[in-house]
Design an enzyme around this catalytic site. Structure first.
Site, PDB file in Angstrom:
ATOM      1  CB  CYS B  82      -6.589  93.279  19.831  1.00  0.00           C
ATOM      2  SG  CYS B  82      -7.786  94.436  20.056  1.00  0.00           S
ATOM      3  CG  HIS B 180      -6.597  90.880  23.876  1.00  0.00           C
ATOM      4  ND1 HIS B 180      -5.556  91.527  23.336  1.00  0.00           N
ATOM      5  CD2 HIS B 180      -7.767  91.717  23.815  1.00  0.00           C
ATOM      6  CE1 HIS B 180      -5.983  92.614  22.943  1.00  0.00           C
ATOM      7  NE2 HIS B 180      -7.235  92.834  23.019  1.00  0.00           N
ATOM      8  CD  GLU B 182      -2.868  89.106  24.587  1.00  0.00           C
ATOM      9  OE1 GLU B 182      -3.136  88.499  23.668  1.00  0.00           O
ATOM     10  OE2 GLU B 182      -3.457  90.321  24.503  1.00  0.00           O
TER      11      GLU B 182
END
Lengths: 295, 220
Positions: B82, B180, B182
């Site tokens: 991002c 994302h 994560e």
């Protein structure tokens, strides 16, 4: 394939992106640009900073939409704005204006003395204040995707922020040590849904991002809150009521990144001029304490 | 060479902590990077999600911009998610600080709209390694105030797309994703990056990983 918007994941996800950062209160586009230039990760639009609300009194409301639009147009970082507790129409207006986060805030005059906004109904995420773990989890139960400890806004006095952050973190440490029988009773005692209490125990932290707010006036204050377990900090009056707002903003950002590095903290704390004038808690009658608002 | 790769996660602002948690679960040794000296000895670097405007400023303010760029030019594997993808790019319209200009793409910030337009969706992921049962399930991608890759330079390979637009690309040892990984429990993109790092550790001489005093490929 199905594309979903307004989910709890994308709401709480934006808060994850703000971690380690400083969110600064601004009342004009010009201040928003100063905040962005100094490295703020978001700005909070409001009609008056808390110390002015405290001085001037009267009813504090959502910011004028013209101002909110000007701030949105001026910066590329996320823009948050405050709505009164329980005022779901102010929140709807802020959502329509395109703000990235709504703060249902005790700093404004509450619109409802019993109920908070049902935040699940909104696509825009909400941040809410808390003084302890029970209050944090009640706000989450209503749909808050981010939490901040309340502190006492507009005082430049860190004591309440510390009290609230210690209350939350201390309660989580105690919760982690409890067994499942104790957990159900504990949920009842603190007035929080047992499922959220369970999630907190499992994660050993609040299930959403938790910033510190209310009284941060110096780089050392910001670093203190980070060391006590905050994921980031809100700074209200502390920047634009100080002698040199640009330098203070820059120093607080640096202190928040390097909160564990004493040499850097000493360097950035040097030569900042006067911080905002502070207020002792004894000077504030119980009835004027903003942190008592919200239930 | 030790068995564990050492991965730095740029920890100036953003969701660096979640990257570290996933990398550790996959057996990597993880260091948070806030100062130039902390870049020494890394086998790979992650620039996490966060605010690109903020991270771009802080990289300059903390003297990390040039050292990271030099290592990128010297071939250090770097993954940007991002905001990190934005910082790797060589063309970011409207960013008033220099990006690292390592990855030949044009990337537009907040290009899906504001936060209420943030979304999650399942995407086909042919580039990811198969799971233990030999299948390649769709990848659940989370896009938050996400950027869009508007053009690709020579040699940039598209690894995953959404509505025909690239959302994960590779260029040499650089990886950029506009979503994302994560924020999910699916570790396949982190494994993909570690595979890149491990291939690089075998191929690249160790001396390029230590302190790099001279600009390897010239200044910006």
């Amino acid at each position: 394939m199905v594309v979903e918007t307004g989910t709890h994941t994308v709401k709480s996800g934006l808060a994850e992106m703000l971690k380690g950062g400083v969110i600064m209160d601004v009342v004009t586009a010009e201040q928003a640009l100063i905040a962005q230039e100094a490295g703020a990760c978001a700005v909070m639009a409001l009609e008056r900073v808390p110390s002015d609300i405290r001085k001037q009194g009267g009813v504090a409301r959502m910011s004028d939409p013209t101002k909110v639009r000007e701030i949105i147009d001026a910066v590329t970082i996320p823009v948050m704005a405050k709505a009164r507790i329980g005022h779901f129409v102010e929140a709807s207006i802020l959502q329509a204006l395109g703000v990235d986060y709504v703060d249902e805030s005790e700093v404004l005059t509450p619109a409802d003395e019993k109920l908070h906004i049902n935040k699940w109904r909104f696509d825009v995420p909400f941040v809410c204040g808390c003084r302890d773990l029970g209050e944090a989890l009640r706000r989450m139960a209503e749909g808050a995707a981010m939490i901040r400890t309340k502190g006492e806004a507009g005082t430049g006095n860190i004591v309440e922020a510390v009290r609230h952050m210690r209350a939350v973190q201390g309660a989580i440490r105690a919760l982690v040590a409890m067994d499942d029988e104790e957990l159900v009773n504990y949920a009842k005692e603190i007035g929080a849904p047992v499922e959220l209490v369970r999630q907190t125990k499992q994660a050993e932290r609040l299930p959403v991002v938790n910033f510190a707010a209310g009284g941060i006036a110096t780089p050392a204050d910001a670093a203190l809150m980070m060391r006590l377990g905050a994921d980031g900090v809100f700074v209200g009056s502390g920047i634009f009521k100080s002698d040199q707002p640009e330098r203070m903003a820059d120093a607080i950002v640096r202190a928040t990144t390097h909160y564990n590095d004493d040499a850097i903290l000493a360097e950035v704390s040097t030569g900042l001029g006067d911080a905002m004038p502070g207020l002792s808690m004894d000077e504030i009658p119980e009835s004027e304490r903003l942190s008592k608002r919200g239930w | 060479m030790t068995l564990q790769p050492t991965i730095g996660v740029l920890a100036l602002q953003g969701d660096f902590h979640q990257h570290a948690v996933t990398l550790r679960a996959l057996g990597a040794c993880v260091h948070e990077v806030r100062k130039p000296s902390q870049l020494d000895g890394l086998d790979g670097l992650i620039i996490p999600g966060g605010e690109s405007t903020t991270i771009a400023r802080l990289m300059l303010a903390y003297d990390l911009h040039e050292p990271v760029r030099r290592r990128g030019l010297a071939g250090l594997p770097i993954w940007g998610t991002c905001a990190g993808a934005i910082l790797l790019a060589d063309d970011v319209p409207g960013l008033d600080r220099p990006a690292l200009a390592l990855l030949p793409i044009t990337i537009e910030r907040n290009a899906y709209g504001r936060q209420i337009d943030s979304f999650e969706t399942d995407l086909d992921a042919p580039a990811l390694p198969p799971t233990t049962d030999g299948t390649r399930p769709p990848y659940h991608a989370i896009f938050i105030r996400a950027p869009r890759i508007r053009s690709l330079g020579d040699g940039v390979e598209v690894l995953m797309a959404h509505d025909g637009e690239p959302v994960a690309v590779r260029y040499r040892a650089l990886l950029a994703t506009t979503f994302h990984p994560e924020l999910t429990t699916d570790q396949r993109w982190h494994q993909y990056f570690l595979n890149t790092v491990n291939r690089d550790r075998i191929q690249r001489p160790a001396q390029t990983k230590g302190p790099i005093l001279q600009a390897a490929g010239g200044g910006p």
